[in-house]
Design an enzyme around this catalytic site. Structure first.
Site, mmCIF file in Angstrom:
data_model
loop_
_atom_site.group_PDB
_atom_site.id
_atom_site.type_symbol
_atom_site.label_atom_id
_atom_site.label_comp_id
_atom_site.label_asym_id
_atom_site.label_seq_id
_atom_site.Cartn_x
_atom_site.Cartn_y
_atom_site.Cartn_z
ATOM 1 N N HIS A 107 0.804 -1.223 0.000
ATOM 2 C CA HIS A 107 0.000 0.000 0.000
ATOM 3 C C HIS A 107 0.838 1.275 0.000
ATOM 4 C CE1 HIS A 107 -3.461 2.415 0.265
ATOM 5 N NE2 HIS A 107 -4.103 1.835 1.246
ATOM 6 N N ASP B 171 -9.976 -3.794 -18.321
ATOM 7 C CA ASP B 171 -10.300 -4.732 -19.401
ATOM 8 C C ASP B 171 -9.006 -5.314 -19.973
ATOM 9 O OD1 ASP B 171 -11.157 -6.072 -21.655
ATOM 10 O OD2 ASP B 171 -12.145 -4.342 -22.587
#
Length: 448
Positions: free
Chosen positions: A167, A379
């Site tokens: 993170h 995608d």
């Protein structure tokens, strides 16, 4: 408000040996310091994400793992710091050694179909440890891979893309930027549509650092967080009907408040009632604010570091019990509006002055809104994800605010709640009081 359920399924996953994917071309060997937001204590950990993709007839001869593996090597030429390792310098300052060692990658296949996961795709997910294998020795902060990716093919032709992020490198928006670029490369692009920009020095502390604003997120509070034993998890759906019901409790002068503010104000109130704290105790709601969205001048387009601030709304428990919901809404709005550019500079300075501390979680609760991050738009050539976002629902002091479509095709929000079993019963009861609009309309379990 309806409670959703996660299907209880079991399946076998066969994994190939983990491999390190290095940039496809030589990249600079350098030390790049993280920003003074990136390396605070609360971000020194791993965060998992997961994306589910249905099979696509035009891609049936393509192996998604092979496509993504090749694209990963290409995208790391642009995002080469992800192929490095973190080092810690003086005063706990984190730096990326851009060594080109690579990102951990696992190809796998699962003997299960997409349909067996059910239509209710939201965290927590069954067998997450199988879909995102924790390679031994890989989950540390220092000298560990900064990304771990597993692509698991399903029997039906679909696949699951799971990733674990250190993170300190990025927030949700930053990692979506990386994944979007990865998807573009998988679909044949040679250059990401948004070029990455490092520029972490833009969020360094001033010299000398000086605190000019109030930062309750770092108050030193005596007490304990909710113990982990006897914690149970439930996930709740908020559609148009539930939000409309909650808005009945919002006064007319606050009717322009956001859906997020309505839902989170209601949850904070009901959660407080369920936990039954001393009425005089201060309860805290941490309101995450994305400064890169609020202040376009703070960092440039393409910046992929952490840019969140953590202002806090504070109220006594008795006021959350007894005052109208408008009181809670106003507290949240005031906390969010307190984040100015000067607040951000002061916040960065404070983290350095106090040694990069963890923000306070005692009697605190916070919700990460991922509705606008764009996880579901990534995608790889198989279309948009059926679900894309956090792989875990949260903890006893944290939840995610996730876009979701229920079995009836209605769009809304799901939020997972983690509470002791007795408190959970009270929470459900209190929240139902707010969303049940007449005696004949029982919404719990009716809108799955």
């Amino acid at each position: 408000m309806s409670e959703t359920t996660t299907p209880l399924i079991k399946f076998t996953v066969r994994r190939c040996e983990p491999e390190l994917i290095r940039p496809a071309k030589p990249t600079p060997r350098e030390l790049k310091p993280l920003s003074d937001i990136d390396d605070q204590e609360g971000l020194r950990g791993q965060v998992p994400f997961i994306h589910f993709y249905r099979g696509d007839a035009k891609m049936r001869n393509k192996n998604p793992a092979s496509v993504i593996r090749e694209a990963l090597a290409k995208v790391l030429v642009f995002y080469y710091p992800f192929a490095g390792r973190l080092k810690e310098g003086p005063a706990r300052k984190l730096l990326v050694d851009c060594s080109g060692e690579g990102v951990l990658f696992i190809e796998a296949e699962a003997y299960v179909t997409f349909e067996q996961f059910g239509d209710a795709l939201h965290p927590p997910f069954p067998c997450l440890d199988e879909l995102l294998y924790d390679v031994p020795g890989s989950s540390g902060t220092i000298d560990s891979p900064l990304l771990l990716i597993q692509v698991t093919r399903l029997l039906c032709g679909g696949f699951i893309f799971a990733m674990r992020l250190n993170h300190t490198m990025s927030d949700g928006q930053g990692i979506v930027q990386f994944m979007t670029a990865l998807g573009e490369m998988a679909r044949g692009a040679t250059t990401p549509s948004t070029l990455p920009i490092w520029r972490r020095e833009l969020l360094f502390a001033r010299d000398p650092p000086h605190i000019t604003c109030t930062h309750h997120e770092y108050d030193e509070i005596e007490g304990k967080i909710i113990p982990s034993d006897d914690i149970i998890q439930k996930t709740f759906f908020f559609g148009r009907t539930e939000v409309s019901a909650l808005r009945r409790f919002v006064p007319s002068h606050l009717q322009n408040c956001s859906t997020f503010e309505v839902i989170i104000s209601s949850i904070w109130r009901c959660r407080t009632i369920a936990l039954q704290p001393d009425p005089e105790e201060e309860m805290r709601m941490i309101c995450m604010v994305n400064a890169s969205v609020k202040f376009k001048s703070l960092v440039p387009v393409g910046y992929y570091g952490n840019t969140f601030a953590y202002p806090v709304a504070i109220s006594t428990a008795k006021d959350l019990y007894n005052k109208p919901l408008g009181h809670t809404v106003e507290l949240l709005r005031k906390a969010k509006s307190s984040v100015t550019e000067e607040y951000m500079r002061s916040f960065v300075d404070l983290t350095v002055i106090k040694g990069r501390p963890l923000f306070s979680v005692v009697r605190s609760y916070y919700v990460s809104d991922v509705t606008r991050a764009g996880f579901d738009l990534v995608d790889f050539g198989w279309g948009k994800a059926a679900y894309g976002g956090p792989a875990e629902g949260g903890t006893s002091f944290r939840s995610f605010y996730i876009p979701f479509k229920n079995l009836k095709g209605e769009s809304g929000i799901v939020i997972s709640m983690y509470l002791p079993s007795v408190a959970m019963e009270k929470f459900v009861k209190e929240l139902n009081k707010m969303v049940v609009q007449d005696n004949d309309h029982q919404v719990l379990n009716s809108r799955l």
